[in-house]
Design a protein around this motif. Structure first.
Motif, PDB file in Angstrom:
ATOM      1  N   ILE A 134      22.562  -0.343   6.765  1.00 39.91           N
ATOM      2  CA  ILE A 134      21.932   0.869   7.309  1.00 39.91           C
ATOM      3  C   ILE A 134      20.789   0.484   8.237  1.00 39.91           C
ATOM      4  O   ILE A 134      20.589   1.113   9.275  1.00 39.91           O
ATOM      5  CB  ILE A 134      21.462   1.803   6.178  1.00 39.91           C
ATOM      6  N   GLY A 135      20.046  -0.565   7.894  1.00 37.78           N
ATOM      7  CA  GLY A 135      18.968  -1.034   8.785  1.00 37.78           C
ATOM      8  C   GLY A 135      19.514  -1.388  10.157  1.00 37.78           C
ATOM      9  O   GLY A 135      18.918  -1.056  11.185  1.00 37.78           O
ATOM     10  N   ARG A 136      20.660  -2.057  10.188  1.00 38.53           N
ATOM     11  CA  ARG A 136      21.307  -2.404  11.461  1.00 38.53           C
ATOM     12  C   ARG A 136      21.671  -1.136  12.232  1.00 38.53           C
ATOM     13  O   ARG A 136      21.428  -1.033  13.426  1.00 38.53           O
ATOM     14  CB  ARG A 136      22.564  -3.237  11.199  1.00 38.53           C
ATOM     15  N   GLN A 137      22.267  -0.165  11.541  1.00 37.49           N
ATOM     16  CA  GLN A 137      22.663   1.072  12.217  1.00 37.49           C
ATOM     17  C   GLN A 137      21.440   1.827  12.724  1.00 37.49           C
ATOM     18  O   GLN A 137      21.465   2.378  13.822  1.00 37.49           O
ATOM     19  CB  GLN A 137      23.485   1.964  11.283  1.00 37.49           C
ATOM     20  N   LYS A 138      20.363   1.848  11.951  1.00 37.77           N
ATOM     21  CA  LYS A 138      19.134   2.521  12.401  1.00 37.77           C
ATOM     22  C   LYS A 138      18.626   1.901  13.695  1.00 37.77           C
ATOM     23  O   LYS A 138      18.189   2.606  14.600  1.00 37.77           O
ATOM     24  CB  LYS A 138      18.036   2.414  11.342  1.00 37.77           C
ATOM     25  N   ARG A 139      18.674   0.580  13.781  1.00 41.53           N
ATOM     26  CA  ARG A 139      18.210  -0.089  15.006  1.00 41.53           C
ATOM     27  C   ARG A 139      19.111   0.264  16.182  1.00 41.53           C
ATOM     28  O   ARG A 139      18.631   0.423  17.305  1.00 41.53           O
ATOM     29  CB  ARG A 139      18.157  -1.597  14.805  1.00 41.53           C
ATOM     30  N   GLU A 179      17.226   5.991  19.103  1.00 45.95           N
ATOM     31  CA  GLU A 179      16.969   7.216  19.878  1.00 45.95           C
ATOM     32  C   GLU A 179      17.510   8.456  19.161  1.00 45.95           C
ATOM     33  O   GLU A 179      16.862   9.491  19.152  1.00 45.95           O
ATOM     34  CB  GLU A 179      17.554   7.096  21.284  1.00 45.95           C
ATOM     35  N   ALA A 180      18.692   8.337  18.569  1.00 45.52           N
ATOM     36  CA  ALA A 180      19.265   9.466  17.829  1.00 45.52           C
ATOM     37  C   ALA A 180      18.423   9.798  16.602  1.00 45.52           C
ATOM     38  O   ALA A 180      18.245  10.976  16.265  1.00 45.52           O
ATOM     39  CB  ALA A 180      20.701   9.155  17.421  1.00 45.52           C
ATOM     40  N   VAL A 181      17.890   8.771  15.940  1.00 45.58           N
ATOM     41  CA  VAL A 181      17.019   8.994  14.780  1.00 45.58           C
ATOM     42  C   VAL A 181      15.737   9.683  15.228  1.00 45.58           C
ATOM     43  O   VAL A 181      15.302  10.670  14.627  1.00 45.58           O
ATOM     44  CB  VAL A 181      16.723   7.668  14.045  1.00 45.58           C
ATOM     45  N   LYS A 182      15.128   9.173  16.300  1.00 50.21           N
ATOM     46  CA  LYS A 182      13.890   9.786  16.819  1.00 50.21           C
ATOM     47  C   LYS A 182      14.098  11.233  17.218  1.00 50.21           C
ATOM     48  O   LYS A 182      13.224  12.071  17.019  1.00 50.21           O
ATOM     49  CB  LYS A 182      13.374   8.996  18.028  1.00 50.21           C
ATOM     50  N   ALA A 183      15.262  11.523  17.790  1.00 50.51           N
ATOM     51  CA  ALA A 183      15.562  12.881  18.243  1.00 50.51           C
ATOM     52  C   ALA A 183      15.990  13.796  17.093  1.00 50.51           C
ATOM     53  O   ALA A 183      16.163  14.998  17.290  1.00 50.51           O
ATOM     54  CB  ALA A 183      16.660  12.840  19.306  1.00 50.51           C
ATOM     55  N   THR A 224      27.380   5.761  17.067  1.00 52.96           N
ATOM     56  CA  THR A 224      26.711   4.527  17.469  1.00 52.96           C
ATOM     57  C   THR A 224      27.272   4.011  18.788  1.00 52.96           C
ATOM     58  O   THR A 224      28.478   3.765  18.882  1.00 52.96           O
ATOM     59  CB  THR A 224      26.884   3.438  16.381  1.00 52.96           C
ATOM     60  N   PRO A 225      26.415   3.845  19.789  1.00 51.05           N
ATOM     61  CA  PRO A 225      26.900   3.316  21.067  1.00 51.05           C
ATOM     62  C   PRO A 225      27.624   1.978  20.888  1.00 51.05           C
ATOM     63  O   PRO A 225      27.150   1.091  20.179  1.00 51.05           O
ATOM     64  CB  PRO A 225      25.613   3.124  21.883  1.00 51.05           C
ATOM     65  N   GLY A 226      28.796   1.883  21.478  1.00 46.78           N
ATOM     66  CA  GLY A 226      29.578   0.656  21.428  1.00 46.78           C
ATOM     67  C   GLY A 226      30.397   0.474  20.165  1.00 46.78           C
ATOM     68  O   GLY A 226      31.094  -0.538  20.023  1.00 46.78           O
ATOM     69  N   GLU A 227      30.339   1.419  19.220  1.00 46.00           N
ATOM     70  CA  GLU A 227      31.091   1.261  17.978  1.00 46.00           C
ATOM     71  C   GLU A 227      32.152   2.335  17.775  1.00 46.00           C
ATOM     72  O   GLU A 227      32.806   2.385  16.730  1.00 46.00           O
ATOM     73  CB  GLU A 227      30.140   1.203  16.782  1.00 46.00           C
TER      74      GLU A 227
END
Length: 126
Positions: free
Chosen positions: A21-26, A30-34, A86-89
């Motif tokens: 989840i830490g990897r996905q958060k990184r 931007e999506a988390v911030k928004a 997730t961009p690129g996934e």
């Protein structure tokens, strides 16, 4: 603020889950911030999904999420939904979430989750 597209509950006491989840958060900063996606530690909100009949141990065993319409997603379906955002996934979501691959993807996820859950229990990560 509107409801997030995806709210994911996960177990921070599991080092594998927390790292994933830490990897996905990184990747989704931007999506988390928004506020479009939220990642929430079930250990801080143990009753978060109890109104849906989902116990804390269920969430410690498998990822759980709700989408913008309030639908519940569990296990591999959560991973696929996260990959879609997730961009690129997106290719991972298309590969493992297509009609042919989704059933074996769910089985593989569930077996891995069972093994990981057992390992965490033996290590006393509760």
């Amino acid at each position: 603020m509107s409801r997030p597209v995806l709210t994911v509950w996960y177990n921070t006491r599991c080092p594998v889950c927390d790292a994933g989840i830490g990897r996905q958060k990184r990747r989704l900063v931007e999506a988390v911030k928004a506020g479009r996606i939220e990642f929430r530690d079930i250990n801080l909100e143990p009753d978060a999904l109890s109104s849906r009949g989902i116990a804390l141990e269920d969430i410690r065993r498998r990822l759980h999420a709700t989408d913008a319409q309030g639908r519940l997603l569990v296990g591999a379906d959560v991973a696929i939904a996260v990959w879609l955002t997730t961009p690129g996934e997106g290719w991972l979501a298309r590969l493992f979430g297509n009609r042919l691959m989704l059933p074996p993807t769910r089985i593989a996820y569930d077996r891995f989750a069972d093994l990981l859950y057992g390992w965490n229990r033996r290590k006393g990560r509760w």
